[in-house]
Design a protein around this motif. Structure first.
Motif, PDB file in Angstrom:
ATOM      1  N   CYS A 249       0.832  -1.196   0.000  1.00 17.13           N
ATOM      2  CA  CYS A 249       0.000   0.000   0.000  1.00 17.13           C
ATOM      3  C   CYS A 249       0.875   1.257   0.000  1.00 17.13           C
ATOM      4  N   GLU A 250       0.569   2.167  -0.931  1.00 22.48           N
ATOM      5  CA  GLU A 250       1.338   3.404  -1.023  1.00 22.48           C
ATOM      6  C   GLU A 250       0.958   4.403   0.065  1.00 22.48           C
ATOM      7  N   LEU A 251      -0.225   4.215   0.676  1.00 24.81           N
ATOM      8  CA  LEU A 251      -0.663   5.156   1.707  1.00 24.81           C
ATOM      9  C   LEU A 251       0.012   4.890   3.047  1.00 24.81           C
ATOM     10  N   CYS A 252       0.056   3.623   3.440  1.00 21.25           N
ATOM     11  CA  CYS A 252       0.617   3.297   4.761  1.00 21.25           C
ATOM     12  C   CYS A 252       1.960   2.593   4.669  1.00 21.25           C
ATOM     13  N   GLU A 253       2.400   2.300   3.423  1.00 18.99           N
ATOM     14  CA  GLU A 253       3.678   1.621   3.181  1.00 18.99           C
ATOM     15  C   GLU A 253       3.758   0.280   3.902  1.00 18.99           C
ATOM     16  N   GLY A 254       2.615  -0.408   3.945  1.00 19.83           N
ATOM     17  CA  GLY A 254       2.592  -1.741   4.511  1.00 19.83           C
ATOM     18  C   GLY A 254       2.376  -1.815   6.009  1.00 19.83           C
ATOM     19  N   ARG A 255       2.247  -0.649   6.679  1.00 23.76           N
ATOM     20  CA  ARG A 255       2.078  -0.675   8.130  1.00 23.76           C
ATOM     21  C   ARG A 255       0.655  -1.059   8.543  1.00 23.76           C
ATOM     22  N   GLY A 256      -0.309  -0.789   7.696  1.00 25.41           N
ATOM     23  CA  GLY A 256      -1.696  -1.130   8.010  1.00 25.41           C
ATOM     24  C   GLY A 256      -2.463   0.006   8.662  1.00 25.41           C
ATOM     25  N   TYR A 257      -1.783   1.080   9.034  1.00 21.64           N
ATOM     26  CA  TYR A 257      -2.439   2.230   9.677  1.00 21.64           C
ATOM     27  C   TYR A 257      -1.930   3.516   9.038  1.00 21.64           C
TER      28      TYR A 257
ATOM     29  N   LEU B 197      -4.492   8.129  14.466  1.00 20.62           N
ATOM     30  CA  LEU B 197      -4.041   6.937  13.753  1.00 20.62           C
ATOM     31  C   LEU B 197      -5.234   6.011  13.555  1.00 20.62           C
ATOM     32  N   VAL B 198      -5.548   5.696  12.298  1.00 21.59           N
ATOM     33  CA  VAL B 198      -6.717   4.864  11.978  1.00 21.59           C
ATOM     34  C   VAL B 198      -6.290   3.736  11.043  1.00 21.59           C
ATOM     35  N   PRO B 199      -7.078   2.641  10.993  1.00 17.93           N
ATOM     36  CA  PRO B 199      -6.772   1.562  10.034  1.00 17.93           C
ATOM     37  C   PRO B 199      -6.770   2.115   8.602  1.00 17.93           C
ATOM     38  N   CYS B 200      -5.803   1.707   7.819  1.00 17.50           N
ATOM     39  CA  CYS B 200      -5.679   2.168   6.438  1.00 17.50           C
ATOM     40  C   CYS B 200      -6.761   1.527   5.566  1.00 17.50           C
TER      41      CYS B 200
END
Length: 315
Positions: free
Chosen positions: A38-46, A67-70
């Motif tokens: 994911c380009e938004l969270c870079e794989g962090r999930g949030y 901080l919210v779930p991506c």
């Protein structure tokens, strides 16, 4: 991971970020390779989300980050739910756009299913639909297209069952020490349930009691149910049944012809049929003008010609 230029649409998923494919006898959804990271969270999930709120009249509105779930986590959850629906593998690519209507009734059925899927009210009561028609006329296609949209785009939980396979699953469950209620329970509670081949079966006491319990639970809870059946919904056909044709007919031919003339009401009983009338909108495809699309494709498919060099006699 597949890389693409800015603004370019992925050729694998068409920009949806997920792919639906056939795995064995089931349709399966997975994240497209273009969106594996994911380009938004870079794989962090949030990810951080900016919010604005007034904590006091003196201070006024104040912006802050939480901080919210991506969105990729929401997508993953929807794909997981899709893989629990149980859609047949042959329906992996079923869509409203890919449905071909040959008459007004089929066009009306597609429009009804599309409107139902695109205007589903999560907070309200939604009336389902039942599609009746000959085999191969796209009833399961429309059920599949509807469930795909509801699960992947709306975020609902749904299930698909073919009624005869449900009966078989419950019978196997008996051998494993399970009760019918353990299997029917989840189907009774899911938000949207699609029941295919309604009316199919031997009409045994076990089958009728199973179907009655499932429909009664969903009816009492005002849950949305969709149906497809090969049996007619039209009560007026009772008085216009064709006379038996002259000439030789096998016992199986006679039985098959008799089944085709049966009404759904006769197959499921007055109690269940009455509830279907309240739970669903009815659409019936006319037998005379609705072709079997699978049969059409087979008949139009080019047949292989003789081998090179002409016909050879066998020995």
């Amino acid at each position: 991971m597949v890389t693409k230029a800015i603004g370019e649409v992925c050729g694998e998923c068409g920009g949806r970020t997920y792919v639906i494919e056939r795995r064995g006898d089931r349709a399966h959804a997975r994240v497209c390779t273009c969106s594996a990271r994911c380009e938004l969270c870079e794989g962090r999930g949030y990810a951080y989300e900016v919010r604005e709120e007034s904590f006091s009249a003196k201070v006024g509105p104040k912006r802050y980050e939480v901080l919210v779930p991506c969105v990729c986590q929401r997508r993953a959850k929807r794909l997981e739910h899709f893989n629990e629906v149980g859609l047949p593998g042959v329906m992996a690519h079923a869509s409203f756009e890919g449905y071909r209507a040959f008459n007004e009734a089929q066009d009306r059925a597609r429009n009804l299913a599309m409107h139902f899927a695109h205007h589903y009210d999560k907070a309200g009561v939604n009336k389902g639909f039942i599609l009746s028609g000959p085999v191969g006329t796209g009833k399961t296609h429309l059920l599949a297209a509807t469930l795909k949209h509801l699960v992947l785009e709306v975020g609902l939980e749904a299930r698909y069952v073919e009624i005869s396979l449900l009966y078989a699953t419950i019978r196997r469950g008996f051998q494993e020490g399970k009760s019918g209620g353990e299997i029917i329970g989840p189907l009774s509670e899911v938000e949207v349930l699609a029941i295919d081949e309604m009316g199919k079966g031997r009409g045994s006491q076990f089958e009728m009691e199973t179907l009655d319990e499932l429909i009664a639970r969903r009816y009492n809870a005002a849950r949305t149910t969709l149906f497809a059946t090969n049996y007619s919904l039209e009560p007026e056909r009772r008085g216009t049944r064709a006379a038996a044709p002259s000439g030789y007919r096998s016992t199986e031919d006679t039985k098959s012809a008799a089944r085709e003339m049966e009404l759904l009401r006769e197959r499921v009983g007055e109690r269940i049929y009455s509830r279907l009338c309240e739970m669903c909108n009815f659409v019936e495809f006319p037998k005379e003008t609705t072709p079997d699309q699978r049969r059409m494709r087979q008949e139009l498919e080019p047949r292989p010609g003789p081998p090179p060099g002409g016909m050879r006699s066998g020995r």
